[in-house]
Design a protein around this motif. Structure first.
Motif, PDB file in Angstrom:
ATOM      1  N   GLY A 122       0.785  -1.225   0.000  1.00 25.63           N
ATOM      2  CA  GLY A 122       0.000   0.000   0.000  1.00 25.63           C
ATOM      3  C   GLY A 122       0.816   1.273   0.000  1.00 25.63           C
ATOM      4  O   GLY A 122       0.248   2.366  -0.060  1.00 25.63           O
ATOM      5  N   ARG A 123       2.141   1.153   0.064  1.00 24.52           N
ATOM      6  CA  ARG A 123       2.994   2.341   0.106  1.00 24.52           C
ATOM      7  C   ARG A 123       3.622   2.637  -1.254  1.00 24.52           C
ATOM      8  O   ARG A 123       3.594   1.817  -2.171  1.00 24.52           O
ATOM      9  CB  ARG A 123       4.082   2.174   1.158  1.00 24.52           C
ATOM     10  CG  ARG A 123       3.547   2.079   2.583  1.00 24.52           C
ATOM     11  CD  ARG A 123       4.689   2.249   3.575  1.00 24.52           C
ATOM     12  NE  ARG A 123       4.261   2.078   4.949  1.00 24.52           N
ATOM     13  CZ  ARG A 123       5.074   2.205   5.998  1.00 24.52           C
ATOM     14  NH1 ARG A 123       6.354   2.502   5.805  1.00 24.52           N
ATOM     15  NH2 ARG A 123       4.621   2.032   7.221  1.00 24.52           N
ATOM     16  N   LYS A 124       4.247   3.817  -1.357  1.00 24.96           N
ATOM     17  CA  LYS A 124       4.865   4.245  -2.602  1.00 24.96           C
ATOM     18  C   LYS A 124       6.307   3.729  -2.696  1.00 24.96           C
ATOM     19  O   LYS A 124       7.093   3.859  -1.756  1.00 24.96           O
ATOM     20  CB  LYS A 124       4.884   5.766  -2.695  1.00 24.96           C
ATOM     21  CG  LYS A 124       3.506   6.405  -2.829  1.00 24.96           C
ATOM     22  CD  LYS A 124       3.644   7.932  -2.914  1.00 24.96           C
ATOM     23  CE  LYS A 124       2.285   8.610  -3.009  1.00 24.96           C
ATOM     24  NZ  LYS A 124       2.421  10.091  -3.070  1.00 24.96           N
ATOM     25  N   ASP A 149       1.669  -5.785  -7.343  1.00 30.29           N
ATOM     26  CA  ASP A 149       0.446  -4.977  -7.467  1.00 30.29           C
ATOM     27  C   ASP A 149      -0.014  -4.389  -6.136  1.00 30.29           C
ATOM     28  O   ASP A 149      -0.968  -3.600  -6.109  1.00 30.29           O
ATOM     29  CB  ASP A 149      -0.688  -5.830  -8.048  1.00 30.29           C
ATOM     30  CG  ASP A 149      -0.433  -6.218  -9.494  1.00 30.29           C
ATOM     31  OD1 ASP A 149       0.293  -5.474 -10.175  1.00 30.29           O
ATOM     32  OD2 ASP A 149      -0.952  -7.267  -9.932  1.00 30.29           O
ATOM     33  N   ASP A 150       0.665  -4.774  -5.046  1.00 33.79           N
ATOM     34  CA  ASP A 150       0.262  -4.288  -3.718  1.00 33.79           C
ATOM     35  C   ASP A 150       0.988  -3.027  -3.292  1.00 33.79           C
ATOM     36  O   ASP A 150       0.805  -2.546  -2.170  1.00 33.79           O
ATOM     37  CB  ASP A 150       0.490  -5.382  -2.668  1.00 33.79           C
ATOM     38  CG  ASP A 150      -0.575  -6.467  -2.727  1.00 33.79           C
ATOM     39  OD1 ASP A 150      -1.444  -6.393  -3.610  1.00 33.79           O
ATOM     40  OD2 ASP A 150      -0.527  -7.394  -1.897  1.00 33.79           O
ATOM     41  N   THR A 152       2.317   1.061  -4.556  1.00 31.08           N
ATOM     42  CA  THR A 152       2.024   2.155  -5.484  1.00 31.08           C
ATOM     43  C   THR A 152       3.323   2.556  -6.177  1.00 31.08           C
ATOM     44  O   THR A 152       4.255   3.045  -5.524  1.00 31.08           O
ATOM     45  CB  THR A 152       1.433   3.367  -4.738  1.00 31.08           C
ATOM     46  OG1 THR A 152       0.205   2.970  -4.107  1.00 31.08           O
ATOM     47  CG2 THR A 152       1.158   4.511  -5.700  1.00 31.08           C
ATOM     48  N   TRP A 153       3.389   2.313  -7.484  1.00 30.94           N
ATOM     49  CA  TRP A 153       4.606   2.588  -8.237  1.00 30.94           C
ATOM     50  C   TRP A 153       4.661   4.063  -8.629  1.00 30.94           C
ATOM     51  O   TRP A 153       3.676   4.627  -9.103  1.00 30.94           O
ATOM     52  CB  TRP A 153       4.663   1.737  -9.504  1.00 30.94           C
ATOM     53  CG  TRP A 153       4.883   0.284  -9.242  1.00 30.94           C
ATOM     54  CD1 TRP A 153       3.933  -0.662  -8.990  1.00 30.94           C
ATOM     55  CD2 TRP A 153       6.150  -0.389  -9.189  1.00 30.94           C
ATOM     56  NE1 TRP A 153       4.532  -1.887  -8.786  1.00 30.94           N
ATOM     57  CE2 TRP A 153       5.892  -1.752  -8.908  1.00 30.94           C
ATOM     58  CE3 TRP A 153       7.475   0.018  -9.356  1.00 30.94           C
ATOM     59  CZ2 TRP A 153       6.902  -2.698  -8.793  1.00 30.94           C
ATOM     60  CZ3 TRP A 153       8.489  -0.921  -9.254  1.00 30.94           C
ATOM     61  CH2 TRP A 153       8.201  -2.261  -8.964  1.00 30.94           C
ATOM     62  N   VAL A 154       5.822   4.667  -8.427  1.00 23.49           N
ATOM     63  CA  VAL A 154       6.058   6.055  -8.833  1.00 23.49           C
ATOM     64  C   VAL A 154       7.222   6.049  -9.824  1.00 23.49           C
ATOM     65  O   VAL A 154       8.301   5.508  -9.528  1.00 23.49           O
ATOM     66  CB  VAL A 154       6.390   6.951  -7.619  1.00 23.49           C
ATOM     67  CG1 VAL A 154       6.548   8.398  -8.064  1.00 23.49           C
ATOM     68  CG2 VAL A 154       5.314   6.833  -6.546  1.00 23.49           C
TER      69      VAL A 154
END
Length: 351
Positions: A122-124, A149-150, A152-154
């Protein structure tokens, strides 16, 4: 008789003043300023490729360079191998003809302070999309049992990730020097959790730089393509034997401080722990499967199709591709094979 001799002499003078035949120009692209891509420049500077004039373009834009290669605007191109599956998927006139050097610890994933792998859900996390940084981050997450998928991709490169890491906006980031040191010094508790000197990472073979060529260039000017390929390893051999001088030449070409060049390619003519490892010709030919023997790092002979297939599977897992490709369509080892058949060999040792 005197008139005949004078006429002959005049003819000789005329022949002597004729301009030499122009060398054939070969356009060489380099995807980013990076010392590992400079061996062809060394070959040119030291006169190790005859009859050809190498015209270099440094793109600082890997995708732009790939587009130029596909369009035939350049003939050969040094860049990371992670693009090969996309070459096949898009059906462009491009193949990878050799693996040149694996990352040997230059690429890292940095974890924020007070963060455990399980906390990443759930984190970046940041990494440049469709590049080796995303592959390394994916490998790390997979190793730690965190589904890709779990998180957050930046989409950030190493320099762009420094600020968000320091502000606490990112929980993990792909980085390389000098950004690793900057973050670790400014952020007590941050740590490197995986890098490309890890034996298990090296064994995959996927963190490599390769030499691409336009297929029409190979088909129409095969002799020139072979000359370029041989010159790349002749340049590497010169670097091995004249490392201090060659590193300065690379620094001048890429406009880097020579100390920074040394922190990538080292000073021993073979590798740098925390930088890159240079495949000599024989090692690269074994990666192609055209020379007997095993490549280093536990990689199998003829590994190139398997490596490209593995990258393709990762791109599917990361959502960048949808289908599995025939990896062999993105590879042409026949040029390496021709050099092997000609008797060309090269085994380089650190000094």
């Amino acid at each position: 008789m005197r008139k005949i001799l004078m006429a002959a002499a005049t003819g000789l003078v005329a022949l002597a003043t004729l301009p030499a035949a122009a060398a054939q120009t070969i356009n060489v692209g380099i995807c980013v300023s990076w010392p590992g891509y400079g061996m062809l420049k060394l070959a040119q500077e030291k006169g190790l490729i005859e009859d050809y004039d190498l015209n270099f373009t440094i793109f600082e834009d890997p995708l732009g360079g790939h587009a130029a290669l596909a369009a035939g605007q350049i003939d050969a191109y040094g860049c990371t191998i992670d693009y090969v599956p996309l070459v096949v998927e898009r059906g462009t006139d491009v193949v990878n003809v050799a693996f040149m050097n694996p990352s040997y610890g230059v690429d890292h994933v940095i974890l924020a302070p007070d963060t455990a792998p399980a906390d990443l859900k759930g984190r970046k996390v940041s990494a440049p999309q469709a590049y080796i940084g995303q592959l390394l981050m994916g490998l790390y997450l997979d190793r730690e049992g965190v589904p890709v998928d779990d998180v957050t991709w930046v989409n950030l490169n190493a320099d762009e990730a420094v600020g968000p890491m320091l502000s606490g906006d990112l929980s993990a980031a792909y980085m390389y020097e000098p950004w690793i040191s900057k973050v670790l010094q400014a952020l007590p508790g941050a740590k490197s959790v995986i890098d490309t000197s890890d034996p298990k990472v090296l064994e995959t073979g996927i963190f490599n730089d390769g030499l691409y060529m336009n297929t029409k260039f190979i088909a129409d000017k095969r002799e020139a393509a072979l000359a370029v390929l041989k010159a790349r390893w002749d340049g590497l051999g010169y670097w091995n034997q004249n490392t201090e001088e060659a590193n300065q030449m690379l620094a001048d070409f890429f406009q880097w401080p020579v100390e920074d060049v040394q922190f990538v390619v080292g000073t021993n003519g073979k590798s740098f722990d925390g930088g890159i490892y240079m495949f000599d010709f024989d090692e690269s030919a074994r990666m192609c499967g055209v020379l007997e023997g095993e490549p280093p790092f536990g990689i199998e002979n003829g590994a190139m199709p398997r490596v490209i297939s593995d990258i393709n599977k990762w791109w599917i897992k990361l959502g960048l591709m949808k289908t599995e490709i025939d990896a062999s369509k993105g590879i042409d080892c026949s040029l390496m094979g021709d050099l092997v058949k000609s008797g060309y060999r090269q085994t380089l040792k650190a000094h």
